[in-house]
Design a protein around this motif. Structure first.
Motif, PDB file in Angstrom:
ATOM      1  N   THR A   1       0.815  -1.221   0.000  1.00 27.52           N
ATOM      2  CA  THR A   1       0.000   0.000   0.000  1.00 27.52           C
ATOM      3  C   THR A   1       0.852   1.276   0.000  1.00 27.52           C
ATOM      4  N   LYS A   2       2.186   1.107  -0.152  1.00 24.77           N
ATOM      5  CA  LYS A   2       3.122   2.242  -0.171  1.00 24.77           C
ATOM      6  C   LYS A   2       3.155   3.006   1.149  1.00 24.77           C
ATOM      7  N   ARG A   3       2.611   2.409   2.205  1.00 26.00           N
ATOM      8  CA  ARG A   3       2.638   3.079   3.502  1.00 26.00           C
ATOM      9  C   ARG A   3       4.048   3.083   4.099  1.00 26.00           C
ATOM     10  N   HIS A   4       4.920   2.198   3.622  1.00 24.42           N
ATOM     11  CA  HIS A   4       6.276   2.152   4.179  1.00 24.42           C
ATOM     12  C   HIS A   4       7.058   3.426   3.873  1.00 24.42           C
ATOM     13  N   LYS A   5       6.639   4.187   2.861  1.00 27.99           N
ATOM     14  CA  LYS A   5       7.269   5.469   2.563  1.00 27.99           C
ATOM     15  C   LYS A   5       6.676   6.578   3.422  1.00 27.99           C
ATOM     16  N   VAL A   6       5.397   6.458   3.725  1.00 21.19           N
ATOM     17  CA  VAL A   6       4.744   7.474   4.568  1.00 21.19           C
ATOM     18  C   VAL A   6       5.219   7.355   6.009  1.00 21.19           C
ATOM     19  N   TYR A   7       5.273   6.132   6.514  1.00 22.75           N
ATOM     20  CA  TYR A   7       5.717   5.866   7.886  1.00 22.75           C
ATOM     21  C   TYR A   7       7.075   5.183   7.842  1.00 22.75           C
ATOM     22  N   ASP A   8       8.061   5.898   7.330  1.00 26.53           N
ATOM     23  CA  ASP A   8       9.386   5.304   7.115  1.00 26.53           C
ATOM     24  C   ASP A   8      10.065   4.904   8.413  1.00 26.53           C
ATOM     25  N   MET A   9       9.885   5.691   9.484  1.00 24.45           N
ATOM     26  CA  MET A   9      10.503   5.351  10.762  1.00 24.45           C
ATOM     27  C   MET A   9       9.848   4.114  11.370  1.00 24.45           C
ATOM     28  N   VAL A  10       8.545   4.020  11.243  1.00 28.18           N
ATOM     29  CA  VAL A  10       7.827   2.846  11.744  1.00 28.18           C
ATOM     30  C   VAL A  10       8.264   1.606  10.969  1.00 28.18           C
ATOM     31  N   TYR A  11       8.394   1.745   9.673  1.00 21.23           N
ATOM     32  CA  TYR A  11       8.787   0.605   8.835  1.00 21.23           C
ATOM     33  C   TYR A  11      10.225   0.187   9.118  1.00 21.23           C
ATOM     34  N   LEU A  12      11.115   1.143   9.368  1.00 18.92           N
ATOM     35  CA  LEU A  12      12.496   0.820   9.716  1.00 18.92           C
ATOM     36  C   LEU A  12      12.552   0.000  11.000  1.00 18.92           C
ATOM     37  N   LEU A  13      11.793   0.414  11.996  1.00 16.62           N
ATOM     38  CA  LEU A  13      11.756  -0.323  13.256  1.00 16.62           C
ATOM     39  C   LEU A  13      11.171  -1.712  13.055  1.00 16.62           C
ATOM     40  N   LEU A  14      10.180  -1.805  12.200  1.00 11.31           N
ATOM     41  CA  LEU A  14       9.567  -3.098  11.912  1.00 11.31           C
ATOM     42  C   LEU A  14      10.563  -4.040  11.250  1.00 11.31           C
ATOM     43  N   LYS A  15      11.396  -3.528  10.355  1.00 14.32           N
ATOM     44  CA  LYS A  15      12.420  -4.349   9.699  1.00 14.32           C
ATOM     45  C   LYS A  15      13.458  -4.838  10.704  1.00 14.32           C
ATOM     46  N   LEU A  16      13.835  -3.980  11.633  1.00 17.17           N
ATOM     47  CA  LEU A  16      14.805  -4.382  12.655  1.00 17.17           C
ATOM     48  C   LEU A  16      14.260  -5.508  13.532  1.00 17.17           C
ATOM     49  N   ILE A  17      12.965  -5.448  13.819  1.00 21.06           N
ATOM     50  CA  ILE A  17      12.342  -6.513  14.605  1.00 21.06           C
ATOM     51  C   ILE A  17      12.369  -7.828  13.844  1.00 21.06           C
ATOM     52  N   LEU A  18      12.093  -7.780  12.558  1.00 20.87           N
ATOM     53  CA  LEU A  18      12.067  -8.998  11.758  1.00 20.87           C
ATOM     54  C   LEU A  18      13.456  -9.594  11.592  1.00 20.87           C
ATOM     55  N   LEU A  19      14.480  -8.749  11.627  1.00 23.62           N
ATOM     56  CA  LEU A  19      15.852  -9.243  11.478  1.00 23.62           C
ATOM     57  C   LEU A  19      16.403  -9.834  12.774  1.00 23.62           C
ATOM     58  N   LEU A  20      15.815  -9.458  13.913  1.00 20.49           N
ATOM     59  CA  LEU A  20      16.353  -9.882  15.207  1.00 20.49           C
ATOM     60  C   LEU A  20      16.405 -11.398  15.372  1.00 20.49           C
ATOM     61  N   PRO A  21      15.333 -12.170  15.070  1.00 25.16           N
ATOM     62  CA  PRO A  21      15.434 -13.633  15.222  1.00 25.16           C
ATOM     63  C   PRO A  21      16.499 -14.253  14.332  1.00 25.16           C
ATOM     64  N   VAL A  22      16.656 -13.701  13.114  1.00 25.69           N
ATOM     65  CA  VAL A  22      17.668 -14.235  12.203  1.00 25.69           C
ATOM     66  C   VAL A  22      19.066 -13.982  12.742  1.00 25.69           C
ATOM     67  N   ALA A  23      19.304 -12.749  13.219  1.00 23.73           N
ATOM     68  CA  ALA A  23      20.613 -12.416  13.766  1.00 23.73           C
ATOM     69  C   ALA A  23      20.928 -13.248  15.008  1.00 23.73           C
ATOM     70  N   THR A  24      19.922 -13.477  15.847  1.00 18.96           N
ATOM     71  CA  THR A  24      20.121 -14.290  17.045  1.00 18.96           C
ATOM     72  C   THR A  24      20.462 -15.734  16.685  1.00 18.96           C
ATOM     73  N   THR A  25      19.771 -16.275  15.698  1.00 18.68           N
ATOM     74  CA  THR A  25      20.027 -17.647  15.266  1.00 18.68           C
ATOM     75  C   THR A  25      21.433 -17.797  14.710  1.00 18.68           C
ATOM     76  N   ILE A  26      21.861 -16.822  13.904  1.00 17.15           N
ATOM     77  CA  ILE A  26      23.216 -16.881  13.340  1.00 17.15           C
ATOM     78  C   ILE A  26      24.257 -16.826  14.448  1.00 17.15           C
ATOM     79  N   SER A  27      24.041 -15.973  15.450  1.00 17.50           N
ATOM     80  CA  SER A  27      24.985 -15.881  16.569  1.00 17.50           C
ATOM     81  C   SER A  27      25.064 -17.204  17.325  1.00 17.50           C
ATOM     82  N   GLU A  28      23.909 -17.855  17.542  1.00 18.76           N
ATOM     83  CA  GLU A  28      23.894 -19.146  18.222  1.00 18.76           C
ATOM     84  C   GLU A  28      24.662 -20.190  17.419  1.00 18.76           C
ATOM     85  N   ARG A  29      24.506 -20.174  16.096  1.00 18.99           N
ATOM     86  CA  ARG A  29      25.222 -21.124  15.237  1.00 18.99           C
ATOM     87  C   ARG A  29      26.729 -20.909  15.323  1.00 18.99           C
TER      88      ARG A  29
END
Length: 239
Positions: A155-183
């Motif tokens: 819906t192109k809302r990620h450009k309107v709420y760019d700060m919200v979307y940035l934070l959302l991306k960081l949340i989604l990356l957190l489990p992946v980064a944690t898993t890689i660190s555990e490996r």
């Protein structure tokens, strides 16, 4: 866990007993003397320990205590606060869990990604963001933040709420980064053995990369590795 520890033994014993009877496994009486495998009966009488004492206190409660200790070590106050703040992003039930304060607090966990000006911009976006999400029918029925991020892009809302979307991306990356660190930490125990305790950081890093990503490296042709190695600098050719 505390409820299982206090009141879960009888129900657990009943399930185990039913399983043993179904598969023809002998079930010892809980009031009888506990005899360890390979020991004589007089050894059990000397210890004066019942089956109930061993299986309930030593095994059942002992395992629950170990699990509880592991949970306490992994989920300290900071981690629990982080998880609580992440839950404020959930779109379930028309964003019922949304909390602007928790979302801003979540951004404070990423000081390199959010400056003071970015935090102010995030606060301004949050007021309009939640009203927009709840009024737009396309965002109704979402159950997780993955679907939310996809819908924001559609819906192109990620450009309107760019700060919200940035934070959302960081949340989604957190489990992946944690898993890689555990490996990596798991691989470190295997790669850096006692015979390699003097290995340098550069060589150790290269060994860890090849070990962790071995599925990718198995697909590399050996001849390509040799040619790349030989092209680094001129070497004598064996005749």
């Amino acid at each position: 866990m505390q409820e299982l520890r206090s009141d879960g033994w009888d129900n657990f014993l009943q399930k185990v007993t039913s399983f043993c009877i179904k598969h023809g496994v002998e079930v010892p009486t809980m009031d009888g003397a506990y005899v360890p495998y390979g020991k004589l009966a007089r050894y059990a009488r000397a210890r004066n320990q019942t089956n109930d004492d061993h299986f309930r206190r030593k095994v059942y409660i002992g395992v629950i205590d170990q699990i509880s200790q592991e949970l306490d070590n992994r989920f300290d106050e900071i981690n629990m606060e982080l998880l609580s703040c992440m839950a404020a992003f959930s779109p379930s039930n028309s964003f019922a869990s949304f909390d602007a304060w928790k979302v801003r607090r979540l951004a404070e966990f990423y000081p390199k990604d959010f400056s003071n000006n970015d935090l102010l911009k995030l606060e301004l976006q949050l007021d309009n963001y939640i009203d927009d999400m709840r009024q737009d029918a396309s965002f109704q029925g979402l159950d997780n933040i993955v679907d939310l991020s996809v819908k924001l892009v559609e819906t192109k809302r990620h450009k309107v709420y760019d700060m919200v979307y940035l934070l959302l991306k960081l949340i989604l990356l957190l489990p992946v980064a944690t898993t890689i660190s555990e490996r990596v930490f798991s691989a470190l125990v295997i790669v850096k053995t006692k015979t390699r305790n003097m290995i340098g950081d550069t060589v150790l890093n290269d060994c860890l990369v090849t070990f962790v990503e071995r599925d990718i490296f198995f697909q590399v042709d050996k001849d390509d590795i040799i040619e790349t190695f030989m092209s680094l600098r001129k070497r004598r050719i064996n005749k």
